[in-house]
Design an enzyme around this catalytic site. Sequence first.
Site, mmCIF file in Angstrom:
data_model
loop_
_atom_site.group_PDB
_atom_site.id
_atom_site.type_symbol
_atom_site.label_atom_id
_atom_site.label_comp_id
_atom_site.label_asym_id
_atom_site.label_seq_id
_atom_site.Cartn_x
_atom_site.Cartn_y
_atom_site.Cartn_z
ATOM 1 N N HIS A 442 1.604 1.190 4.541
ATOM 2 C CA HIS A 442 0.588 1.755 5.430
ATOM 3 C C HIS A 442 1.082 1.873 6.873
ATOM 4 O O HIS A 442 0.419 2.499 7.707
ATOM 5 C CB HIS A 442 -0.688 0.901 5.388
ATOM 6 C CG HIS A 442 -1.933 1.713 5.265
ATOM 7 N ND1 HIS A 442 -2.180 2.844 6.042
ATOM 8 C CD2 HIS A 442 -3.023 1.584 4.462
ATOM 9 C CE1 HIS A 442 -3.364 3.349 5.719
ATOM 10 N NE2 HIS A 442 -3.895 2.610 4.761
ATOM 11 N N ASP A 446 -0.840 7.200 6.945
ATOM 12 C CA ASP A 446 -2.204 6.812 6.612
ATOM 13 C C ASP A 446 -2.566 7.333 5.228
ATOM 14 O O ASP A 446 -1.754 7.949 4.537
ATOM 15 C CB ASP A 446 -3.192 7.318 7.666
ATOM 16 C CG ASP A 446 -3.077 8.825 7.869
ATOM 17 O OD1 ASP A 446 -2.602 9.529 6.943
ATOM 18 O OD2 ASP A 446 -3.463 9.306 8.953
#
Length: 471
Positions: A442, A446
């Site tokens: 992450h 995104d």
Amino acid sequence: MAQVLEFKLPDLGEGLTEAEIVRWLVEVGDVVAIDQPVVEVETAKAMVEVPCPYGGVVTARFGEEGTELPVGAPLLTVAVGAPERSSGSGEDSGSDPESSGGSGNVLVGYGTGAPAARRRRIRPDRLDRAVTEAPVSDAPVVEAPVAEAPVVKVLVADASVSEGPVPVVSPLVRRLARQNDIDLRRLAGSGPDGLILRADVDRAIRTAEETATATARAAQAPVQAQVPAAPNGVAAAVDAERIPLRGVRGAVADKLSRSRTEIPDATCWVDADATELMAVRAAMNAATGPSAGPKVSVLALLARICTAALARFPELNSTVDTQAREIVRLSGVHLGFAAQTERGLVVPVVRDAHTRNAESIGAEIARLTELARTGKLSPAQLTGGTFTLNNYGVFGVDGSTPIINHPEAAMLGVGRIMPKPWVYQGELAVRQVVQLSLTFDHRVCDGGTAGGFLRYVADCVEQPAVLLRTL
């Protein structure tokens, strides 16, 4: 006159600091040529043969099979320039030119290319004399003093009373026996000419376990309540098995632990109708004529889809430099694929996958898979990946949330392709459905980027024309 030179475990590269002796390829008293493989070792990356940079007579070996040695530890000593002929009543004169020098420090798999010599044995009395007469002070890397000559005698005597090497089908079988304290010399092999197979070792392990369990139950039954608790909260179990985390399994454990510690991963998944992809593959493999090539696997097609998706979403073909606090976006795709072997899970890497078509990727996957199956992958073939494809559908499961192969940023998982009810063109139909999952770092992107990547892969699976349009 002979010089006794010590050969140490060389730097194996790729940050490896230790190796386990799997099988000695020479014995004390053997004559070795320059760059002749003398021992087979297992590192955290692969099983490799180590060549000796010196030519001469092996005077000592350090470490039994199953011993772990650090880089720089002594492997063996070689009497360079020692007499080589073991027959006749006169004194030996001269020595083999190939055995009078060395190639210097070596890395695994590299040497001077000197021609190999056949294995020969030196009589123990002449070997002892060669070591005793060696001018140790003249050798720049000598660490074996003259006083160690009696040790050589003992080793030769031990070798002579043994009945020779035990006939075992593979080093893996020998290692399995060693890990379970099975004496191979007490087994009767069921293979050709008494060859000991894995089934023979498995049978011996089961017998030993049954005997140990029965003995333990008989001994513990009257005093079971008095068994003390094991340290660190581990339950006391008489027949518990402890397996060292070393070699390939240890390296995998370290990498997965580091991935879980460093990478904030997330997973998204989608079901896709793979009916059209399977039909296209069948048509490709059924093609005839001059343009028809080798069969193309589903994994090769999915790998080609991944390289196309990474070209659209390069964020997922990257790594994170935690010290510099930078995302390093990589230009080339080195595609790893998970392969299960007897030695554990390994991830061979298809180099420059972004420059290959499905046929080329498939051929390289097949080649690397065979090397993995036989335990012959080199460290270089197991490192440097930028993205991993994990086909866990071969185990008969639909989905998974895999751990990212550190230091990569993402992994695509593929479940089994199986017929399921599916709404197709407004009607319920039976279609070939597969679950695709993407685990991603992450920090590099995104959910929108990860979802876009996975959706593109699913669209190519459902409509292969999407891939053709973007090629």
